[in-house]
Write an enzyme that holds these catalytic residues in place. Structure first.
Site, short mmCIF file in Angstrom:
data_model
loop_
_atom_site.label_atom_id
_atom_site.label_comp_id
_atom_site.label_asym_id
_atom_site.label_seq_id
_atom_site.Cartn_x
_atom_site.Cartn_y
_atom_site.Cartn_z
CD GLU A 46 -2.60 0.92 2.78
OE1 GLU A 46 -3.57 1.67 2.97
OE2 GLU A 46 -2.24 0.04 3.61
CE LYS A 117 -7.07 1.03 3.75
NZ LYS A 117 -5.85 1.38 4.51
CE1 TYR A 123 -7.99 0.61 14.24
CE2 TYR A 123 -9.44 1.34 12.48
CZ TYR A 123 -8.55 0.42 13.00
OH TYR A 123 -8.21 -0.69 12.26
CB CYS A 172 -4.43 -2.18 4.19
SG CYS A 172 -3.67 -2.45 5.82
N GLY A 363 -4.11 -58.16 10.99
CA GLY A 363 -3.66 -57.12 10.06
C GLY A 363 -4.10 -55.74 10.51
#
Length: 647
Positions: A46, A117, A123, A172, A363
């Site tokens: 990015e 994007k 935040y 992203c 077996g």
């Protein structure tokens, strides 16, 4: 690119923040390096032309002009590269003045489009909303580097020369959203999603990032290439580690962290397309990918690549049914034993069977069956003595297998019955005029059917049910006597291939090593015993009939079975993968010989699978005619055999 394999890469260039000219040089160098390694699709981080951490410099015209000039230089210098690439940079909107965090998609010097994007974080340590607008629902033409190009969050690119290669892009944070753009892209036909990212490193984030990328590739049945910013990004508050990931349909193919450079693997777009076709959850069959794209508001463009041979580097397990990691293998064994035992528990409860009757030969298969029966009895709080273990020696039985059967039944607490069937078989041969010296298929199958008759009658006597011992590999090859060991009242091993049977018994042997050393010892000796039906007379007291000498190595057959049934791969692709994964153990001619044998037997023996008894499904491959495998008994293998002959 034969067989649908596309070499893809995630690349992290070493950059300098805001030095667009320098960064362009690093990107060009990395693109040329990727092309030299045969990469056809490359994802870069990015905003890698400017650097992700430019901050308020993104509001400077000088930086934006520099980024555009750098992209133009990249286009000029990579015009000869046969590769689709996605590069990150900021792009100005000519109609509203906004700035978008974009992926520029280019191929052979052409700018194919810009993807903005969608989800802009604002935040914690991320303040992208200060500079960038969301590209959600954006759909326009912009002029960049002297070209008119589409700028849209709803673009995919289909390769004209490689069927099933359709590329989509997200950036992203888009992956972290509740409904990532990649979901719509995949629904519109994208089989390969590129994610241009700049994700900082904090404790525990790498594991979460890994889960997200692999999980998204699994949910969308796609390839997922995640390219992360790394060395050179500002370390003012954040550290970027270049955590690059390549995943396919839930599995991580390649990963790199704390290093710049390329992370390379191969995406199998044919496998992805085949799985989507089988699942039928992406779009109704009546809709074309183009119609679906239009309904979702997604535009589709095209690009072209030269068709070249893809050298494989991706992991291909030689034992696809058996995890290579010890911890994963242990967990797999525990889970399979529990699932199989739960199935038998329910059937015993439902039928109110008083006993579980198991033919115990000494077996591997019958050993696993009685171990599962013992677990089921434990779940029912019933004594192991409700298991009737029947050993039925005949012409080929050796002391070793007979003694192991007796010891195993004793250690588990089962009720043991020994019934020598030799006299009954001889009488039957007299009745039908079969000479004892004629050791043909009648000689062998007569013993197998006599044993099944004994087991069925004992089940009637005791109010019980016969527990089948045949495994998935034997069902695939038809290695069972029709109405002999082919038949039971519940086949607990029906979903377990031979290679996994061995590991399950080995797991129990190790698990019991401390609490019951004698049980562990007998299980270990059974594991060391050659796989054999013991239907021909022993030679000097030793087994004379080895199954793998007759039908081929089960390691090969289980490999063939997995890719032929689970993924519906054509014979030539299975052959290629077998050479890649098992070529160091088996020569080309050996693999081809047993692959021909596999297809011949698989087709001719379907009639045995068409009337199988019930049995629990424990994995992704099963041959139950009531479940995952529907095939007519008179299907012809001509097309598959012709393809093999062409090799």
């Amino acid at each position: 690119m034969r067989d649908g394999f596309i070499k893809a890469a995630a690349g992290t260039p070493k950059i300098r923040v805001a030095d667009c000219r320098y960064n362009a040089g690093q990107i060009i160098s990395l693109m040329k390096q990727a092309a030299g390694q045969g990469v056809k699709v490359l994802c870069l981080p990015e905003l890698c032309i400017t650097g992700y951490t430019c901050g308020d410099l993104f509001l400077q015209e000088t930086l934006l002009d520099g980024a555009e000039a750098a992209l133009g230089h990249i286009l000029e210098e990579t015009g000869q590269l046969d590769m689709l690439a996605a590069v990150g940079l900021p792009v100005r909107s000519p109609w509203d003045g906004r700035l978008y965090n974009c992926a520029a998609v280019l191929c052979r010097g052409e700018l194919l489009g810009l993807v903005p994007k969608t989800y802009i974080p604002s935040y914690g340590e991320f303040y992208e909303g200060r500079w960038f607008a969301s590209g959600k629902d954006t759909d326009a033409l912009v002029e960049l580097c002297g070209r008119q190009v589409p700028l849209s969050s709803c673009l995919t690119w289909a390769c004209e020369t490689v069927p099933n290669l359709v590329v989509g892009v997200e950036i992203c944070e888009d992956l972290w959203a509740p409904v990532p753009p990649s979901a719509a892209l995949a629904q519109s036909g994208a089989t390969l999603i590129l994610n241009l990212s700049a994700s900082d490193e904090v404790v525990g984030k790498a594991a979460y990032r890994r889960q997200l990328a692999a999980g998204q590739s699994g949910r969308l049945v796609c390839g997922y290439v995640y390219a992360d910013a790394g060395e050179g990004e500002s370390s003012t508050d954040l550290v970027f580690a270049g955590h690059n990931l390549i995943a396919e349909n839930g599995s991580l193919l390649a990963e790199q962290r704390f290093e710049a450079g390329l992370t390379v693997s191969e995406i199998d777009v044919n496998r992805l397309a085949g799985e989507r076709r089988r699942m039928n959850t992406f779009a109704p069959e009546r809709e074309t990918p183009e119609a679906r794209a239009h309904a979702l508001g997604i535009g589709r463009a095209s690009f072209s690549l030269e068709r070249t041979e893809t050298v494989l580097t991706r992991p291909v397990s030689p034992t696809p049914f058996v995890p290579e990691d010890a911890a994963d293998r242990k967990a797999r064994c525990e889970e399979i034993l529990a699932v199989a035992a739960l199935g038998l528990k329910k059937r015993l409860e439902h039928t109110r069977a008083k006993t579980a009757v198991v033919g115990l030969s000494g077996g591997l298969d019958s050993t696993l069956a009685i171990l599962i029966a013992a677990l089921a009895m434990g779940m029912l709080d019933r004594p192991a003595s409700d298991i009737i273990a029947v050993t039925m020696p005949c012409f080929g039985t050796t002391d070793r297998t007979r003694d192991n059967a007796v010891e195993l039944a004793g250690r588990l607490g089962a009720t043991l019955r020994r019934i020598d069937i030799g006299q009954a078989v001889r009488r039957h041969f007299q009745d039908i005029g079969q000479p004892m010296e004629k050791q043909d298929v009648t000689f062998e199958n007569g013993q197998a059917r006599e044993r099944t008759q004994v087991l069925m009658d004992i089940a009637n006597q005791t109010g019980g049910m016969v527990i089948g011992t045949g495994d998935l590999s034997e069902l695939a090859l038809g290695w069972a006597t029709y109405n002999g060991d082919h038949m039971s009242m519940y086949g607990v091993n029906a979903g377990i291939p031979k290679t996994l049977v061995r590991h399950l018994v080995s797991f129990v042997a190790g698990d019991k090593a401390r609490e019951d050393r004698r049980l562990s010892t007998v299980l270990e000796d059974i594991l060391d015993t050659p796989v054999s039906p013991e239907l021909l007379p022993a030679v000097d007291g030793k087994i004379s009939q080895r199954t793998e000498d007759l039908v081929g190595p089960y390691e090969l057959h289980d490999f063939f079975l997995y890719y032929a049934v689970r993924w519906a791969f054509p014979p030539k692709k299975i052959f290629r993968l077998a050479l890649y994964a098992l070529g160091d153990r088996y020569g080309r001619d050996t693999i081809l010989k047993w692959l021909r044998s596999f297809y011949r037997r698989f087709f001719t023996q379907q009639f045995k699978r068409s009337c199988l008894p019930d049995g629990p499904k424990v994995g992704s491959v099963t041959l139950s005619p009531r479940g995952d495998w529907r095939m007519p008994s008179d299907a012809v293998a001509a097309l598959w055999m012709e393809e093999l002959e062409g090799l």
